[in-house]
Design a protein around this motif. Structure first.
Motif, mmCIF file in Angstrom:
data_model
loop_
_atom_site.group_PDB
_atom_site.id
_atom_site.type_symbol
_atom_site.label_atom_id
_atom_site.label_comp_id
_atom_site.label_asym_id
_atom_site.label_seq_id
_atom_site.Cartn_x
_atom_site.Cartn_y
_atom_site.Cartn_z
ATOM 1 N N LEU A 138 4.377 7.107 -10.754
ATOM 2 C CA LEU A 138 3.521 6.906 -9.588
ATOM 3 C C LEU A 138 4.308 7.112 -8.296
ATOM 4 C CD1 LEU A 138 1.856 3.510 -10.651
ATOM 5 C CD2 LEU A 138 0.958 5.803 -11.048
ATOM 6 N N MET B 145 1.172 -3.668 -4.113
ATOM 7 C CA MET B 145 1.197 -2.211 -4.196
ATOM 8 C C MET B 145 -0.103 -1.736 -4.842
ATOM 9 S SD MET B 145 4.262 0.137 -5.816
ATOM 10 C CE MET B 145 3.736 0.084 -7.545
ATOM 11 N N PRO B 146 -1.202 -1.706 -4.085
ATOM 12 C CA PRO B 146 -2.502 -1.374 -4.677
ATOM 13 C C PRO B 146 -2.503 0.000 -5.340
ATOM 14 C CG PRO B 146 -2.749 -2.248 -2.452
ATOM 15 C CD PRO B 146 -1.297 -2.002 -2.649
ATOM 16 N N ASN B 147 -2.960 0.047 -6.592
ATOM 17 C CA ASN B 147 -3.111 1.313 -7.303
ATOM 18 C C ASN B 147 -4.047 1.096 -8.479
ATOM 19 O OD1 ASN B 147 -1.248 1.021 -9.951
ATOM 20 N ND2 ASN B 147 -0.190 0.061 -8.228
ATOM 21 N N ARG B 148 -4.649 2.161 -8.948
ATOM 22 C CA ARG B 148 -5.681 2.050 -9.975
ATOM 23 C C ARG B 148 -5.109 1.728 -11.347
ATOM 24 N NH1 ARG B 148 -7.457 8.248 -11.279
ATOM 25 N NH2 ARG B 148 -5.435 9.255 -10.908
ATOM 26 N N HIS B 149 -3.787 1.731 -11.478
ATOM 27 C CA HIS B 149 -3.147 1.403 -12.750
ATOM 28 C C HIS B 149 -2.784 -0.076 -12.848
ATOM 29 C CE1 HIS B 149 -2.552 5.788 -13.252
ATOM 30 N NE2 HIS B 149 -2.369 5.731 -11.948
ATOM 31 N N GLU C 109 3.388 5.267 -4.749
ATOM 32 C CA GLU C 109 2.451 4.376 -4.082
ATOM 33 C C GLU C 109 3.109 3.754 -2.856
ATOM 34 O OE1 GLU C 109 -0.580 4.370 -5.062
ATOM 35 O OE2 GLU C 109 -0.400 5.238 -7.068
#
Length: 476
Positions: free
Chosen positions: A274, A344-348, A276
């Motif tokens: 990633l 750490m916003p992320n779709r995972h 991010e």
């Protein structure tokens, strides 16, 4: 368009940061007194934009994007007039292009991927439409491979990094600049990654004899992995190399601190790759226990049936309709996220966090988690990030960290965080090393090097997104 502007890519920031002398092995309480206030100068980024030379607007899509172009998106976001991708080539420029192709192996690329034989035949006949098309096509292929990487997306397992370079270093503008300046080699070389590891791998490739085929392929694969990322990672960032089990905090091209890590177990909980942004630091976090543990492993009922045990572990349960039970672990020494996590916003649902099981950092093989990255000396990292991100002063960060209370500190200057997968890279001592391919991600990349270059190469990331249901209790 100035060639020097192209070589800088996304313009480098100017940041002066010093004065962080952090104890490597100090206990959290001792560490707090050692964190120094960084002296940070104002950041100033050059604009990466440059005016493209004027061109006659194409009347059709075929004119704008000839068949030879691997993907129309090589032009980047189409917010400006398209620049022709077939342009006139002089004999001198075409000869320079041939020279680049014949020497491209020094960059870990294969001269056989390009039409050098056809170019030579066309060049011998002098300037022509055929030479313009052949030379433009091969230049574009070189741009794609040097800027974006040669490896096709289907060989990049669990790769979710959007490379911004094609938007800032636009193919048509590069072609125009190269032809106007006559510096074909310099324009293409200006696309190479700026991270020191790329240069170290290039030197290692030069020092490796041709008969050592396997080592050369491994070097080439890892050189290409750098091209998958942004050419310039920025002036301050976090970078973790999963197979090395290490995290680095880098400021002004200097590693300020490094931290051992625990990463995801092989399989569906393997840590993805990633890029991010860290937006904040959470001190003394709570942990909302996933239902796979609350219900599936019976934790919810255990908390309700054993209040004394639940209190000792910091668990609080909430009952809802239909027998639903929610469990949240409160801040404290037993909290499964430890004393901090990085927002750490992320779709995972991947993030960096502490752990109370710090003995695991002494293990050599540390692929033990459910995907998130547990970080050694995490409180040191959290305080440093809060200070560098200008979310808190040193005294404020220390007070918050030692309060025992849940506190989220947004940072004003967000940090890029790169989660990478290099099986050959410099270690924390600067020595080139190979690392175990813990997830088996080398195989498809190495195999792609034995295949012809993919000429109609998509940049669309279509790998499966595996949302991590974080279980920091899983230790293997």
């Amino acid at each position: 368009m100035m060639l020097s502007g192209l070589r800088t890519g996304v313009a480098a920031a100017a940041l002066a940061c010093a004065g962080i002398a952090l104890a490597q092995d100090a206990a959290p309480e001792d560490l707090l007194a050692t964190v120094g206030d960084p002296a940070a100068a104002a950041e100033a980024r050059e604009s990466p934009s440059a005016k493209a030379p004027s061109a006659v607007p194409p009347s059709t899509m075929d004119e704008a994007f000839p068949d030879m172009v691997s993907n129309p998106m090589v032009q980047g976001e189409l917010t400006v007039d398209a620049i022709p991708l077939v342009q006139p080539w002089s004999v001198i420029n075409a000869a320079a292009l041939i020279d680049v192709i014949e020497n491209i192996a020094t960059e870990g690329l294969d001269p056989a991927d390009y039409d050098v034989a056809a170019l030579k035949v066309s060049l011998a006949a002098g300037p022509s439409d055929e030479l313009d098309h052949l030379a433009s096509k091969n230049f574009i292929w070189l741009v794609e491979d040097m800027r974006d990487g040669r490896t096709p997306m289907d060989a990049r397992e669990q790769w979710f990094v959007v490379d911004p370079d094609r938007d800032f270093l636009r193919t048509g503008a590069l072609l125009t600049a190269a032809l106007e300046s006559g510096d074909i080699a310099g324009t293409l070389q200006g696309l190479a990654p700026t991270h020191p590891d790329y240069a170290l791998l290039k030197a290692a490739l030069a020092d490796t004899p041709p008969e050592d085929v396997d080592r050369r392929k491994l070097i080439r694969a890892n050189m290409d992995r750098w091209r998958w990322l942004a050419r310039d990672l920025g002036n301050k960032y976090l970078l973790t190399n999963v197979p090395e089990y290490q995290l680095r905090l880098t400021v002004n091209n200097r590693i300020i601190s490094s931290y051992r890590t625990i990463v995801g177990k092989p399989g569906r909980t393997a840590t993805p790759q990633l890029a991010e942004m860290v937006e904040g630091v959470v001190f003394n976090p709570t942990w909302t226990v996933p239902q796979s543990i609350v219900k599936g492993e019976g934790l919810g009922q255990k908390v309700l049936d054993n209040p004394a045990w639940a209190k000792s572990k910091g668990y609080k349960a909430t009952k809802g309709a239909g027998g639903w039970i929610g469990v949240v672990q409160q801040p404290g020494p037993t909290n499964s996220l430890g004393r901090m996590k990085l927002e750490m916003p992320n779709r995972h649902a991947i993030f960096f966090h502490d752990t109370p099981s710090r003995h695991l950092f002494s293990k050599d093989m540390r692929a033990l988690s459910h995907g998130c990255i547990r970080t050694e000396r995490a409180l040191e990292l959290a305080i440093t990030m809060a200070i560098l991100g200008k979310g808190a002063s040193k005294d404020e960060a220390v007070e918050i960290a030692t309060s025992g209370e849940y506190t989220k500190v947004p940072i004003n200057q967000k940090f890029p965080a790169y989660i990478t997968y290099f099986t050959m890279a410099s270690d924390i001592n600067g020595e080139m090393k190979t690392f175990e391919d813990v997830y088996g991600r080398d195989k498809p990349v190495l195999a792609s090097l034995d295949q012809p270059r993919v000429k109609d190469r998509s940049n669309v990331i279509d790998d499966e997104v595996i949302v991590i249901e974080n279980n920091p209790l899983a230790e293997g």
